[in-house]
Design an enzyme around this catalytic site. Structure first.
Site, short mmCIF file in Angstrom:
data_model
loop_
_atom_site.label_atom_id
_atom_site.label_comp_id
_atom_site.label_asym_id
_atom_site.label_seq_id
_atom_site.Cartn_x
_atom_site.Cartn_y
_atom_site.Cartn_z
N CYS A 2 3.97 -7.27 6.11
CA CYS A 2 4.70 -8.27 6.87
C CYS A 2 4.68 -9.58 6.07
O CYS A 2 3.67 -9.93 5.46
CB CYS A 2 4.14 -8.54 8.26
SG CYS A 2 4.18 -7.12 9.34
N ARG A 27 6.98 -7.04 1.25
CA ARG A 27 5.84 -6.89 2.15
C ARG A 27 6.17 -6.01 3.35
O ARG A 27 5.31 -5.74 4.19
CB ARG A 27 5.37 -8.26 2.65
CG ARG A 27 4.97 -9.20 1.55
CD ARG A 27 4.48 -10.51 2.12
NE ARG A 27 3.22 -10.33 2.80
CZ ARG A 27 2.04 -10.38 2.21
NH1 ARG A 27 1.94 -10.61 0.93
NH2 ARG A 27 0.93 -10.22 2.90
N TRP A 71 6.44 -4.79 8.40
CA TRP A 71 6.01 -3.44 8.06
C TRP A 71 5.31 -2.93 9.31
O TRP A 71 4.27 -3.45 9.72
CB TRP A 71 5.05 -3.46 6.88
CG TRP A 71 4.71 -2.11 6.36
CD1 TRP A 71 5.42 -1.34 5.50
CD2 TRP A 71 3.52 -1.36 6.66
NE1 TRP A 71 4.77 -0.15 5.26
CE2 TRP A 71 3.60 -0.13 5.96
CE3 TRP A 71 2.40 -1.57 7.47
CZ2 TRP A 71 2.60 0.85 6.03
CZ3 TRP A 71 1.41 -0.60 7.54
CH2 TRP A 71 1.53 0.59 6.82
N ASN A 97 1.44 -11.56 11.08
CA ASN A 97 1.17 -10.54 10.06
C ASN A 97 -0.26 -10.06 10.29
O ASN A 97 -1.16 -10.88 10.39
CB ASN A 97 1.31 -11.19 8.67
CG ASN A 97 0.73 -10.33 7.56
OD1 ASN A 97 0.65 -9.12 7.68
ND2 ASN A 97 0.32 -10.97 6.48
N GLY A 98 -0.45 -8.74 10.40
CA GLY A 98 -1.80 -8.21 10.62
C GLY A 98 -1.85 -7.37 11.87
O GLY A 98 -0.82 -6.87 12.35
N GLU A 477 -0.68 8.52 -13.00
CA GLU A 477 0.29 7.45 -12.74
C GLU A 477 1.72 7.98 -12.77
O GLU A 477 2.56 7.59 -11.95
CB GLU A 477 0.09 6.31 -13.77
CG GLU A 477 1.06 5.16 -13.68
CD GLU A 477 1.05 4.41 -12.35
OE1 GLU A 477 0.19 4.67 -11.50
OE2 GLU A 477 1.97 3.59 -12.15
N LYS A 481 4.22 7.60 -9.61
CA LYS A 481 5.54 6.94 -9.71
C LYS A 481 6.63 7.87 -9.20
O LYS A 481 7.49 7.48 -8.43
CB LYS A 481 5.87 6.54 -11.15
CG LYS A 481 5.17 5.34 -11.72
CD LYS A 481 5.65 4.00 -11.21
CE LYS A 481 4.85 3.53 -10.02
NZ LYS A 481 3.59 2.92 -10.24
N GLU A 484 6.48 8.46 -5.29
CA GLU A 484 6.78 7.34 -4.39
C GLU A 484 8.25 6.91 -4.45
O GLU A 484 8.78 6.47 -3.44
CB GLU A 484 5.84 6.16 -4.61
CG GLU A 484 6.01 5.40 -5.89
CD GLU A 484 4.98 4.28 -6.04
OE1 GLU A 484 4.62 3.65 -5.06
OE2 GLU A 484 4.56 4.04 -7.18
N HIS A 500 -7.81 26.09 -13.58
CA HIS A 500 -8.82 26.27 -12.53
C HIS A 500 -8.19 26.26 -11.14
O HIS A 500 -8.87 25.97 -10.17
CB HIS A 500 -9.89 25.19 -12.65
CG HIS A 500 -10.65 25.27 -13.94
ND1 HIS A 500 -11.52 26.30 -14.24
CD2 HIS A 500 -10.62 24.48 -15.05
CE1 HIS A 500 -12.02 26.12 -15.45
NE2 HIS A 500 -11.47 25.02 -15.97
N LYS A 599 4.62 -3.37 -0.46
CA LYS A 599 3.95 -3.70 -1.73
C LYS A 599 2.55 -4.25 -1.52
O LYS A 599 1.66 -4.00 -2.31
CB LYS A 599 4.79 -4.72 -2.49
CG LYS A 599 4.27 -4.90 -3.89
CD LYS A 599 5.36 -5.29 -4.84
CE LYS A 599 4.86 -5.26 -6.26
NZ LYS A 599 4.73 -3.90 -6.79
C1 F6R Z 1 2.14 2.15 -6.67
C2 F6R Z 1 1.65 0.91 -6.11
C3 F6R Z 1 0.42 0.95 -5.29
C4 F6R Z 1 -0.49 -0.25 -5.63
C5 F6R Z 1 -1.69 -0.29 -4.67
C6 F6R Z 1 -2.65 -1.40 -5.02
O1 F6R Z 1 3.28 1.95 -7.44
O2 F6R Z 1 2.21 -0.13 -6.31
O3 F6R Z 1 -0.27 2.15 -5.44
O4 F6R Z 1 -0.91 -0.12 -6.94
O5 F6R Z 1 -1.25 -0.45 -3.36
O6 F6R Z 1 -2.02 -2.64 -4.93
P1 F6R Z 1 -2.68 -3.93 -5.56
O7 F6R Z 1 -2.72 -3.75 -7.02
O8 F6R Z 1 -1.81 -5.05 -5.12
O9 F6R Z 1 -4.08 -4.03 -4.99
#
Ligand code: F6R
Length: 604
Positions: A2, A27, A71, A97-98, A477, A481, A484, A500, A599
């Site tokens: 949010c 957010r 969110w 927010n929260g 990673e 990527k 998501e 395994h 994010k």
């Molecule tokens: C994946 C992604 C998330 C963040 C995770 C941690 O692309 O962006 O997995 O890496 O939520 O976020 P931060 O780095 O802001 O603590």
């Protein structure tokens, strides 16, 4: 999660808060809304992205506004659950927010008093409580509300009695106040208001902030006025535009050479160890993070252990705080343990909780973070700021790159400090680190050959990514990527582990991306590729320039620039990011705002 903005000043507020709110859409984007003062409070809110709400707006002369992008936590994304929420008379509007932990009991008691709730949101209790306690002073009413609610929150409220007042308070979630010239702002992050001001106040938890066009007052819970610091933040280049790129994610991938270059100075030149308070012999180290930042931490472990011989453990933040206490050498706190927390946003609730747990255990804490002034930077003992600039795409790209770079630079500094690297070796490492931006550029210049690989993936139900040693985290990673942003199921594995169990899943419809660099694990990885090919799964390999073998045993092949294997995670990351991006693009997904994600993850 949010985003909140607010404005009061001499200009029409609607345009300003809308522009700022769009920068907070990372957010959350389930719904958005705005409350303004036009003689009375006027609220507009709509399910979906900000553009939906914007389409409903008409011209407004209000010079006061608060706005929100959501969110969803309590209640599905919908118009009624969108913020701002108000009391029945619409005398008060609130954005939140929260989460309010005890909202159910409060809701029941408010219902017993005759209030009708319109939404399923926990936030709706807030305007009703504030209204209940209001007797001409919004600060007092918010303060009384704080006596009743438990949870984590940033709250901003306006009242119809005052067209020039926002009252805001936080607990555990972000709030910054921006100071302008006869105008002031509130926001969830600095970037949303950086266009208007670089002068910021960061209130502490439970400090109540009263913002008018010509004054900001910060009060404690006894409503005494407090002194506050005004910090001037560095101006970043505006990122509101996509600069000709179709998506922010693509733009941010292409910004990586610059992000790496910009971060270099702080990392290599300004004697970071002193600044970080790392002037003792470090016996052990934990790296703690979530998601992509966790993967950067795993890469860091390889480099730090290789260069310094300091044992490094890497944990997910959400697990770290419940694990056994961090131990120094030999299980005793004979040497103060170091905990490095990595968070691009600096607001991730799990990582903040881990930072606090580490501090409670007496550890020295350092954050690697991309947002100056963010929560984590205020709670730890030392901070490394990466200079990627704001990252808007929900999928982390350029911040991952600079997190890895920060860990490499830290490893080199620690190694020099402990004597495991001498001066010429240190200089050699530094010069290699300086070459990374150009190696990354070389992969970007070759993006069309990555795009050509897309047809081998678009029909896949599942994709595996494998790597060994320092590129095992890159396999994780790559899988993260892809899943998501394209919604294709993907798994990252250490290449030696496929046999395994997961090998059972491979078939001609399960592409495998193999990362094959010529380090001491190369021959084993080649064997793993052979094992996969024998099961008829298509193998797409990313390998070093000049590799003669890999093209012969892989179905498809991408050549990395000439680079030392230990630095290969950087160009490999670009390859994996672009591959995911082009696959998602072909599938037509919402690349910058993948479903269900946000994010900044401020819930645990
Ligand atoms: C994946 C992604 C998330 C963040 C995770 C941690 O692309 O962006 O997995 O890496 O939520 O976020 P931060 O780095 O802001 O603590």
């Amino acid at each position: 999660m949010c985003g909140i903005v607010g404005y009061t000043g001499g200009q029409p507020a609607q345009e300003i808060v809308l522009e700022s709110l769009k920068k907070l859409e990372y957010r959350g984007y389930d719904s958005s809304g705005i409350a303004m003062h036009e003689g009375k409070l006027v609220i507009c809110k709509k399910e979906g992205p900000i553009a939906n709400m914007e389409a409903e707006l008409t011209e407004s002369k209000s010079t006061l506004a608060i706005a929100h992008t959501r969110w969803a936590t309590h209640g599905a994304p919908s118009d009624v659950n969108a913020h701002p929420h108000s009391d029945e008379e619409i005398s008060i509007a609130v954005v939140h927010n929260g989460t309010i932990d005890n909202y159910l009991e409060i809701r029941e008691s408010l219902e017993a008093e005759g209030h009708n709730f319109r939404s399923d949101s926990d936030s709706e209790i807030l305007p009703l409580l504030i209204s209940k306690y209001y007797s001409g002073n919004l600060v007092e009413a918010v303060n009384k509300t704080l006596d009743v609610i438990r949870g984590i929150f940033t709250i901003a409220a306006i009242h119809k009695d005052n067209p020039d007042e926002i009252v805001a308070v936080r607990n555990e979630t972000p709030l910054v106040i921006g100071l302008g010239n006869s105008e002031n702002f509130i926001s969830s992050d600095i970037y949303a208001i950086l266009k208007y001001t670089q002068e910021m106040i960061y209130p502490e938890d439970y400090q109540i902030v009263r913002v008018t066009s010509d004054k900001v007052e910060v009060l404690d819970r006894d409503l005494n006025l407090l002194d506050y610091n005004v910090e001037t933040v560095e101006k970043y280049t505006e990122v509101a535009e996509k600069g000709g790129f179709e998506h922010y994610m693509l733009k941010e991938i292409f910004e990586q050479p610059k992000a790496l270059q910009d971060s270099l100075t702080e990392l290599l030149v300004e004697s970071p160890l002193e600044r970080l308070g790392l002037n003792w012999k470090i016996g052990s180290m934990s790296i703690v993070a979530c998601g992509t930042s966790y993967h950067a931490g795993l890469v860091g472990k390889y480099v730090i252990e290789q260069l310094t011989a300091i044992p490094v453990s890497v944990s997910y933040s959400s697990e770290f705080r419940y694990a056994a206490p961090v131990q120094g050498v030999g299980g005793l706190l004979s040497s103060r343990p170091l905990v490095i927390l990595i968070s691009q946003s600096g607001e991730t609730a799990d990582t903040l909780a881990a930072a606090r747990a580490a501090k409670q255990q007496g550890c020295h804490t350092i954050a690697i973070c991309n947002v100056p002034g963010s929560r984590i930077t205020r709670e730890v003992d030392g901070v490394i700021i990466t200079k990627s600039g704001q990252e808007i795409g929900v999928a982390a790209t350029k911040t991952f790159m600079t997190q890895m770079q920060a860990l490499y630079a830290l490893a080199v500094n620690l190694a020099f400090n402990s004597g495991s690297l001498d001066h010429p070796q240190t200089k050699l490492w530094e010069s290699e680190i300086r070459k990374i931006p150009s190696k990354v550029s070389q992969v970007l210049n070759n993006c069309e050959s990555i795009r050509d690989l897309v047809p081998h993936f678009v029909k896949a139900k599942s994709v595996f990514f494998i790597g060994r040693n320092i590129n095992y985290p890159l396999a994780l990673e790559g899988a993260l990527k892809l899943k998501e942003i394209s919604y294709i199921h993907a798994e990252g594995y250490p290449a030696g582990e496929l046999k395994h169990g997961p090998l059972a899943l491979l078939s001609k419809d399960t592409p495998v991306v193999a990362i094959a660099v010529q380090d001491h694990t190369y021959s084993k990885l080649i064997s793993n590729i052979e094992e996969i090919s024998a099961r008829k799964a298509p193998v797409i390999t990313v390998a070093q320039k000049g590799d003669q073998l890999v093209p012969k045993i892989s179905d498809h092949f991408f050549e990395l620039p000439d680079i030392d294997p230990v630095l290969s995670p950087f160009p490999v990351a670009v390859f994996l990011q672009l591959l995911s991006y082009y696959i998602a693009h072909e599938l037509g997904t919402e690349i910058d705002k993948p479903r269900n994600l946000a994010k900044s993850v401020t819930v645990e």
